[in-house]
Design a protein around this motif. Structure first.
Motif, short mmCIF file in Angstrom:
data_model
loop_
_atom_site.label_atom_id
_atom_site.label_comp_id
_atom_site.label_asym_id
_atom_site.label_seq_id
_atom_site.Cartn_x
_atom_site.Cartn_y
_atom_site.Cartn_z
N TYR A 136 16.25 76.36 -79.49
CA TYR A 136 16.41 75.04 -78.89
C TYR A 136 15.58 74.03 -79.68
O TYR A 136 14.35 74.13 -79.74
N SER A 138 16.45 70.54 -79.24
CA SER A 138 17.05 69.33 -78.67
C SER A 138 16.03 68.22 -78.50
O SER A 138 14.82 68.45 -78.42
N GLY A 160 20.76 75.03 -78.98
CA GLY A 160 20.70 73.69 -78.42
C GLY A 160 20.17 72.70 -79.43
O GLY A 160 19.00 72.75 -79.81
N LYS A 162 21.16 69.18 -79.10
CA LYS A 162 21.58 67.89 -78.56
C LYS A 162 20.47 66.83 -78.72
O LYS A 162 19.30 67.15 -78.91
N VAL A 182 26.26 79.87 -75.77
CA VAL A 182 26.01 78.48 -75.42
C VAL A 182 25.78 77.67 -76.69
O VAL A 182 24.91 78.01 -77.50
N ASN A 184 25.34 73.57 -77.79
CA ASN A 184 25.21 72.18 -77.35
C ASN A 184 24.85 71.30 -78.54
O ASN A 184 23.74 71.35 -79.05
N GLY A 186 25.65 67.88 -78.28
CA GLY A 186 25.87 66.56 -77.70
C GLY A 186 24.85 65.53 -78.16
O GLY A 186 23.75 65.86 -78.61
N LYS A 206 29.63 78.16 -72.80
CA LYS A 206 29.38 76.74 -72.62
C LYS A 206 29.43 76.04 -73.97
O LYS A 206 28.75 76.45 -74.92
N SER A 208 29.26 72.00 -75.49
CA SER A 208 29.12 70.55 -75.29
C SER A 208 29.07 69.85 -76.63
O SER A 208 28.19 70.10 -77.45
N GLN A 232 32.56 70.28 -72.53
CA GLN A 232 32.19 68.86 -72.48
C GLN A 232 32.56 68.22 -73.81
O GLN A 232 31.89 68.40 -74.82
#
Length: 667
Positions: A136, A138, A160, A162, A182, A184, A186, A206, A208, A232
């Motif tokens: 992660y 993010s 992650g 994002k 997962v 992400n 975004g 997931k 995004s 998403q």
């Protein structure tokens, strides 16, 4: 320190213990330590680098210590390092970027550097984390392209990235991370089309890609992943039709704010596990109704506003129910009648049916929506306020309708009303006293009606009231002095009424940012202030079209601190708005609006930038010279002194108002 003599200590967890002190630089921990958790302890000062070099440390958690400065060792951490879990999230003071950090942490399987203000690109050395499963990064300031080195992380299950500044195309190598569950990406600046084929993401649960600049069509593989529960794609530039859904595992689906076109595929009905569906702000076509979503018994949040779809009562079965529905947004969906399925929507909290074609009265059953808190029916043709359940409602917006008669007496019963917006209707008679004694009300907006009589002098328990808008009515008499009890009042707009009074100097006690008294029957001199610097927060000051006399008061100008020394380049461009209230995935913001006469025309500001500053004293009977002090208001954007009896010279000090965009000294 207490622990330095505990030479056999292997596990130390102090998370959420409020230590709130500086870290001693000579602190030492047992070399036997395997697990160290100092998260959210409010530690302060520099973190000793020796912590990173404990030889047997496997888990290190330091998240949530905003006042701690963390510096990594300048040399590579030991190649024999046993660290498997590293969590430094929510630390604002990471003194270096990521370069060189990952060189030897080959045993690491969990890394969280989210919300750490880290800048620069991700180094290629991240590919050395061969055992990593969860990564992660993010909410930092990472930039450039997402490096190819991620393709080496074949054990990765969670990624992650994002809220960063990544650019370039979708990193196609990610589709080969076969264990990824997962992903992400975004809130970045990624662009271009999405990969046409992605055979390696069969375990994805997931995904995004929210708020990027992806374009082209939605690839069919995204709607075919049998394990996908969260998708998403909102706030991009995706176009073309929605592909057919070939999976029914999706629970949360968001495709709003794109350029998608065509009808909704019939296979949408197969998504029986959906709890969230957002298709608003697109170019879709066709008619839908509750019947389309009747198979989705778990559906809690439905957003179709400005989607291009038309909501038709012909597409509703009288027995259709959406028993779990909590929020519904159908703004600008050509709705002609209240959807009948709402009769049984007992859990509904948030309802938006604005900008539609609903006319007449609310149905009687509307009062049975006992859970409803947020209601927006603005821009319709409703004629009555009857059948509303005021006891539970917190936000009501019925502006731009055809409401007639007095405000209902039911408003005077105990309620939770926080914001009431009824502007531009045909409401008449007097304002009921009870509106001003509610401790909950923060916004009262009733302009553009036919309200008459005096403003009730009964303001009490109004400490939470921030906005009063009563302009364009037929209100008379003086401004009630009990307004001083509204100690949080920021906006007072009483323009275009028949108020007969002298200038209310006692308003200087309030934190007003906007004061509009234009087009009334105010008269006399403006003087006798009790405070040295009145109105220090005022940014909009409009007294135009009255009968104020004597000189322009220098003492009030000296108080306008909010019109001085604003650096527009350093100031954040923010709007005046009420803080958000959350209704599931929707957030309610109230933008404070005003109508001003600017550059020879009347303009309605739907939003007010906090750097917007204006003084309008035009069309009065002010006399004498323009005060030299006005040049100190160097952040003033608009100044109108026209149509008065002023004489003398324009003060040379006005050259200091370098931000001035509009100046009217005519007549």
């Amino acid at each position: 320190m207490l622990f330095q003599n505990l030479t056999k200590l292997e596990v130390l967890s102090l998370s959420y213990v409020h230590i709130s002190s500086k870290i001693p630089m000579n602190v030492s921990f047992s070399s036997s330590l395997r697990y160290l958790d100092l998260g959210f302890t409010n530690l302060q000062g520099d973190l000793p680098k020796s912590i990173f070099l404990l030889p047997n440390l496997e888990t290190l958690k330091l998240s949530g210590n905003d006042l701690t400065t963390i510096s990594f060792p300048k040399f590579n951490w030991s190649s024999s390092h046993m660290l498997t879990e590293l969590d430094l999230s929510d630390n604002r003071y990471i003194s270096r970027g990521l370069a060189g950090t990952f060189g030897s942490l080959k045993a690491l399987n969990f890394l969280d550097f989210s919300w750490c203000n880290i800048v620069g690109p991700i180094p290629e050395s991240i590919g050395n984390l061969s055992q990593i499963t969860q990564l992660y990064l993010s909410a930092n300031h990472l930039e450039s392209k997402i490096p190819d080195a991620f393709s080496k992380l074949q054990k990765l299950t969670h990624l992650g990235l994002k809220i960063n500044n990544f650019s370039g195309p979708f990193p196609s190598f990610l589709v080969n991370l076969t264990k990824l569950e997962v992903l992400n990406l975004g809130y970045n600046s990624l662009s271009g089309p999405l990969p046409f084929i992605a055979n390696g993401l069969q375990n994805l649960k997931k995904l995004s890609l929210f708020k990027n600049s992806f374009n082209g069509s939605i690839p069919s593989w995204m709607l075919s992943l049998t394990s996908l529960t969260y998708l998403q794609l909102g706030s991009n530039h995706l176009s073309g039709p929605l592909p057919e859904f070939k999976t029914n595992s999706i629970e949360k689906l968001s495709m709003h704010q794109n350029q998608l076109s065509g009808p909704i595929p019939h296979s949408l009905r197969d998504l029986v596990n959906l709890t969230h569906l957002f298709l608003g702000s697109n170019n879709l076509s066709g008619e839908v109704g509750a019947e389309m979503f009747s198979t989705m018994k778990k559906l809690q949040h439905l957003g179709l506003s400005h989607s291009g779809l038309s909501w038709s009562s012909n597409k509703e079965n009288i027995n259709t129910t959406l028993p779990s529905l909590w929020t519904l947004s159908l703004r600008f969906c050509r709705v002609k009648d209240f959807p009948s399925f709402l009769l049984n929507a007992k859990q509904l909290v948030f309802l938006v049916l604005s900008e539609n074609e609903i006319h007449g009265q609310l149905p009687k059953w509307f009062g049975g929506l006992s859970s409803l808190q947020y209601l927006n029916l603005s821009y319709n043709n409703l004629t009555s306020l009857d059948h509303l359940s005021w006891q539970t409602l917190q936000f009501v917006d019925l502006q731009k309708n055809s409401l007639r008669g007095p405000l209902p007496s039911s408003l005077c019963k105990p309620n939770s009303l926080h914001m009431l917006i009824l502007s531009d209707n045909n409401l008449s008679v007097e304002i009921p006293n009870c509106l001003f004694i509610s401790g909950n009300l923060s916004v009262l907006e009733l302009p553009g009606n036919n309200l008459r009589g005096p403003i009730p002098d009964i303001f009490s328990g109004c400490g939470g009231l921030n906005y009063i808008g009563l302009s364009k009515n037929q209100l008379e008499g003086p401004i009630p002095r009990s307004l001083v009890n509204c100690t949080s009042l920021q906006v007072l707009d009483l323009g275009s009424n028949k108020i007969h009074d002298t200038f209310p100097i006692w308003l200087e006690r309030l934190p007003l940012e906007v004061l509009i008294l234009k087009s009334n029957r105010f008269h006399g001199a403006i003087s006798a202030f009790q405070t040295k610097l009145p109105f220090p927060d005022l940014r909009i000051f409009d007294l135009s079209e009255n009968s104020f006399t004597s000189s322009i008061p220098t003492e009030v100008l000296k108080g306008f601190k909010a019109m001085m020394n604003i650096d527009p380049h350093k100031s954040r461009l923010e709007y005046m708005e009420k803080e958000g209230r959350y209704y599931g995935p929707f957030t309610m913001h109230y933008d404070e609006s005003v109508i001003l006469f600017l550059k020879n025309q009347e303009i309605e500001f739907k939003k007010i930038l906090t750097i917007f500053t204006t003084i309008d004293l035009s069309r009065n009977k002010f006399e004498g010279e323009i005060p030299e002090f006005i040049g100190n208001l160097n952040s003033l954007l608009v100044l109108n002194l026209s149509h008065n009896n002023l004489s003398g010279h324009t003060p040379v000090e006005m050259k200091n108002i370098s931000m001035l965009e509009s100046l009217d000294n005519s007549f």
